[in-house]
Scaffold this motif. Structure first.
Motif, PDB file in Angstrom:
ATOM      1  N   UNK A  44      29.317  90.465  39.761  1.00  0.00           N
ATOM      2  CA  UNK A  44      30.022  90.139  38.526  1.00  0.00           C
ATOM      3  C   UNK A  44      29.318  90.763  37.330  1.00  0.00           C
ATOM      4  N   UNK A  45      30.092  91.149  36.351  1.00  0.00           N
ATOM      5  CA  UNK A  45      29.535  91.695  35.109  1.00  0.00           C
ATOM      6  C   UNK A  45      29.230  90.521  34.176  1.00  0.00           C
ATOM      7  N   UNK A  46      28.069  89.906  34.369  1.00  0.00           N
ATOM      8  CA  UNK A  46      27.714  88.708  33.614  1.00  0.00           C
ATOM      9  C   UNK A  46      27.542  89.016  32.134  1.00  0.00           C
ATOM     10  N   UNK A  47      28.041  88.113  31.318  1.00  0.00           N
ATOM     11  CA  UNK A  47      27.910  88.255  29.872  1.00  0.00           C
ATOM     12  C   UNK A  47      26.566  87.767  29.384  1.00  0.00           C
ATOM     13  N   UNK A  48      26.441  87.744  28.078  1.00  0.00           N
ATOM     14  CA  UNK A  48      25.178  87.363  27.439  1.00  0.00           C
ATOM     15  C   UNK A  48      24.744  85.952  27.816  1.00  0.00           C
ATOM     16  N   UNK A  49      25.725  85.059  28.043  1.00  0.00           N
ATOM     17  CA  UNK A  49      25.406  83.675  28.400  1.00  0.00           C
ATOM     18  C   UNK A  49      24.543  83.604  29.650  1.00  0.00           C
ATOM     19  N   UNK A  50      24.756  84.543  30.556  1.00  0.00           N
ATOM     20  CA  UNK A  50      24.055  84.513  31.843  1.00  0.00           C
ATOM     21  C   UNK A  50      22.883  85.500  31.917  1.00  0.00           C
ATOM     22  N   UNK A  51      23.012  86.643  31.267  1.00  0.00           N
ATOM     23  CA  UNK A  51      21.969  87.665  31.381  1.00  0.00           C
ATOM     24  C   UNK A  51      20.859  87.498  30.352  1.00  0.00           C
ATOM     25  N   UNK A  52      21.163  86.801  29.273  1.00  0.00           N
ATOM     26  CA  UNK A  52      20.201  86.706  28.176  1.00  0.00           C
ATOM     27  C   UNK A  52      20.422  87.829  27.175  1.00  0.00           C
ATOM     28  N   UNK A  53      19.901  87.676  25.975  1.00  0.00           N
ATOM     29  CA  UNK A  53      20.064  88.683  24.931  1.00  0.00           C
ATOM     30  C   UNK A  53      20.158  88.022  23.576  1.00  0.00           C
ATOM     31  N   UNK A  54      20.634  88.794  22.597  1.00  0.00           N
ATOM     32  CA  UNK A  54      20.689  88.309  21.215  1.00  0.00           C
ATOM     33  C   UNK A  54      22.136  88.287  20.722  1.00  0.00           C
ATOM     34  N   UNK A  55      22.460  87.225  20.014  1.00  0.00           N
ATOM     35  CA  UNK A  55      23.786  87.084  19.407  1.00  0.00           C
ATOM     36  C   UNK A  55      23.617  87.056  17.899  1.00  0.00           C
ATOM     37  N   UNK A  94      28.331  89.861  17.204  1.00  0.00           N
ATOM     38  CA  UNK A  94      27.722  91.005  17.890  1.00  0.00           C
ATOM     39  C   UNK A  94      26.802  90.484  18.984  1.00  0.00           C
ATOM     40  N   UNK A  95      27.053  90.918  20.206  1.00  0.00           N
ATOM     41  CA  UNK A  95      26.220  90.516  21.348  1.00  0.00           C
ATOM     42  C   UNK A  95      25.411  91.710  21.824  1.00  0.00           C
ATOM     43  N   UNK A  96      24.125  91.526  21.893  1.00  0.00           N
ATOM     44  CA  UNK A  96      23.221  92.586  22.336  1.00  0.00           C
ATOM     45  C   UNK A  96      22.522  92.168  23.616  1.00  0.00           C
ATOM     46  N   UNK A  97      22.235  93.124  24.456  1.00  0.00           N
ATOM     47  CA  UNK A  97      21.496  92.843  25.679  1.00  0.00           C
ATOM     48  C   UNK A  97      20.040  92.520  25.390  1.00  0.00           C
ATOM     49  N   UNK A  98      19.274  92.339  26.455  1.00  0.00           N
ATOM     50  CA  UNK A  98      17.855  92.010  26.311  1.00  0.00           C
ATOM     51  C   UNK A  98      17.084  93.241  25.852  1.00  0.00           C
ATOM     52  N   UNK A  99      16.348  93.092  24.761  1.00  0.00           N
ATOM     53  CA  UNK A  99      15.451  94.143  24.261  1.00  0.00           C
ATOM     54  C   UNK A  99      14.058  93.528  24.185  1.00  0.00           C
ATOM     55  N   UNK A 100      13.328  93.635  25.286  1.00  0.00           N
ATOM     56  CA  UNK A 100      12.033  92.952  25.418  1.00  0.00           C
ATOM     57  C   UNK A 100      11.004  93.461  24.422  1.00  0.00           C
ATOM     58  N   UNK A 104      13.421  88.596  18.193  1.00  0.00           N
ATOM     59  CA  UNK A 104      14.775  88.261  17.791  1.00  0.00           C
ATOM     60  C   UNK A 104      15.020  88.540  16.302  1.00  0.00           C
ATOM     61  N   UNK A 105      14.078  88.145  15.442  1.00  0.00           N
ATOM     62  CA  UNK A 105      14.273  88.348  14.010  1.00  0.00           C
ATOM     63  C   UNK A 105      14.266  89.829  13.651  1.00  0.00           C
ATOM     64  N   UNK A 106      13.407  90.601  14.325  1.00  0.00           N
ATOM     65  CA  UNK A 106      13.345  92.045  14.074  1.00  0.00           C
ATOM     66  C   UNK A 106      14.651  92.700  14.480  1.00  0.00           C
ATOM     67  N   UNK A 107      15.172  92.316  15.642  1.00  0.00           N
ATOM     68  CA  UNK A 107      16.405  92.877  16.180  1.00  0.00           C
ATOM     69  C   UNK A 107      17.588  92.594  15.253  1.00  0.00           C
ATOM     70  N   UNK A 108      17.710  91.355  14.822  1.00  0.00           N
ATOM     71  CA  UNK A 108      18.828  90.986  13.945  1.00  0.00           C
ATOM     72  C   UNK A 108      18.733  91.697  12.596  1.00  0.00           C
ATOM     73  N   UNK A 109      17.509  91.871  12.083  1.00  0.00           N
ATOM     74  CA  UNK A 109      17.337  92.591  10.804  1.00  0.00           C
ATOM     75  C   UNK A 109      17.703  94.063  10.945  1.00  0.00           C
ATOM     76  N   UNK A 110      17.367  94.664  12.087  1.00  0.00           N
ATOM     77  CA  UNK A 110      17.721  96.072  12.325  1.00  0.00           C
ATOM     78  C   UNK A 110      19.238  96.234  12.387  1.00  0.00           C
ATOM     79  N   UNK A 111      19.895  95.314  13.053  1.00  0.00           N
ATOM     80  CA  UNK A 111      21.349  95.365  13.149  1.00  0.00           C
ATOM     81  C   UNK A 111      21.974  95.239  11.761  1.00  0.00           C
ATOM     82  N   UNK A 112      21.471  94.317  10.968  1.00  0.00           N
ATOM     83  CA  UNK A 112      21.999  94.113   9.618  1.00  0.00           C
ATOM     84  C   UNK A 112      21.785  95.358   8.761  1.00  0.00           C
ATOM     85  N   UNK A 113      20.615  95.996   8.917  1.00  0.00           N
ATOM     86  CA  UNK A 113      20.322  97.210   8.146  1.00  0.00           C
ATOM     87  C   UNK A 113      21.265  98.348   8.529  1.00  0.00           C
TER      88      UNK A 113
END
Length: 319
Positions: A44-55, A94-100, A104-113
């Protein structure tokens, strides 16, 4: 013996004649084999709920252009981002995959920028992170939820009807769930918590439809004493056909409205329900009822058991 003699409707479809059952079983077997094969090979192509990531949820002053947002994120290195409206056309999820490598705060700020690069006025509504471990637990809990539901329904149908009915009902529910999951696996549609909820709803819908048919079958086995099991079950299905079709069609109209007008957030939820309603209506006749018939159900199995000495008690009470 003519079936029309017993039928209370204008329908006289011979659903459970041996040749029709064979054709239906071939179709069901093919769909189940394809579904199981796809689940094994592709999964199955699991969504963010199952795979983890940032919303990340953001708000625009004007209606947001989703294609433009996707292009901006792809250019910034987030080609895997899932972008959709949330509530109104000004709110974007916006749903993003796992970026280890990024917090989380850095990722969301980059997206906003990235989204503000063209001068657009955007407000951050929220940013949430779902860890992979939480996603793994959700997959396990979701599978257990389906399993426990099937076990509970098996017990319920066994207590309400007869064991042959319960076997037919549960096989039909497994049939419907597998085919629905197979569609999501085959076409790699995203499987998230809303789709899991839809699968559980499909189980309930299919069982309700099956029980309506079973109730009429049980009644007719006691009323139509000269009919063969095949005749009685065909009559029962024909008598409930209008109710089944009206329920399925009206439910489909609502779900189709959700599918086409409800937005991306519930698109896959509605798709799962559409598949489940169609397959569930079919399985009530050609899986649940057919299996019950093949297990050798007769009117003797449905006759109430007489208690020992009951006749003597009746005689003693006579004046």
């Amino acid at each position: 013996m003519a079936i029309l003699r017993f039928n209370q409707t204008n329908f006289n479809f011979r659903f459970l004649e041996p040749h029709n059952i064979k054709k239906a079983m071939v179709v069901s077997a093919a769909l189940i084999l394809i579904s199981i094969g796809s689940l094994i090979v592709q999964g199955l192509n699991f969504g963010l709920d199952f795979t983890g990531g940032t919303l990340v949820e953001v708000g625009y002053e004007q209606a947001a252009d989703l294609e433009k947002i996707r292009a901006q994120l792809s250019a910034g290195g987030y080609a895997d981002a899932v972008v959709q409206h949330f509530g109104t056309d000004k709110e974007v999820l916006i749903r993003l995959g796992v970026h280890a490598d990024k917090k989380n705060d850095v990722l969301s700020n980059e997206v906003l920028a990235l989204l503000r690069a063209d001068g657009a006025t955007i407000k951050m509504r929220r940013a949430e992170f779902v860890g992979p471990q939480v996603g793994k637990e959700l997959v396990e809990d979701g599978g257990l939820a389906i399993l426990y539901t099937l076990i509970g329904l098996l017990i319920y149908v066994t207590l309400r009807f007869e064991k042959r009915f319960s076997v037919g009902a549960v096989v039909a529910l497994v049939h419907d769930s597998l085919i629905t999951l197979g569609f999501f696996s085959l076409f790699q549609w995203e499987f998230d918590l809303t789709v899991l909820a839809a699968v559980l709803a499909i189980i309930g819908y299919s069982l309700n439809d099956t029980i309506v048919v079973f109730d009429r079958i049980r009644d007719n086995f006691l009323k139509l004493r000269k009919g063969t099991p095949t005749e009685v079950m065909n009559i029962s299905i024909n008598q409930t056909l209008i109710r089944t079709l009206v329920t399925s069609i009206t439910t489909l109209l609502v779900v189709l409205a959700l599918f086409f007008l409800g937005g991306e957030l519930i698109h896959n939820f509605a798709a799962a329900l559409i598949i489940g309603i169609i397959v569930g209506t079919y399985s009530s006749i050609y899986v649940a009822s057919a299996i019950t018939l093949k297990l050798g159900l007769t009117k003797l199995d449905l006759m109430p058991v007489e208690k020992e000495g009951e006749d003597m008690d009746d005689l003693e009470q006579m004046p």
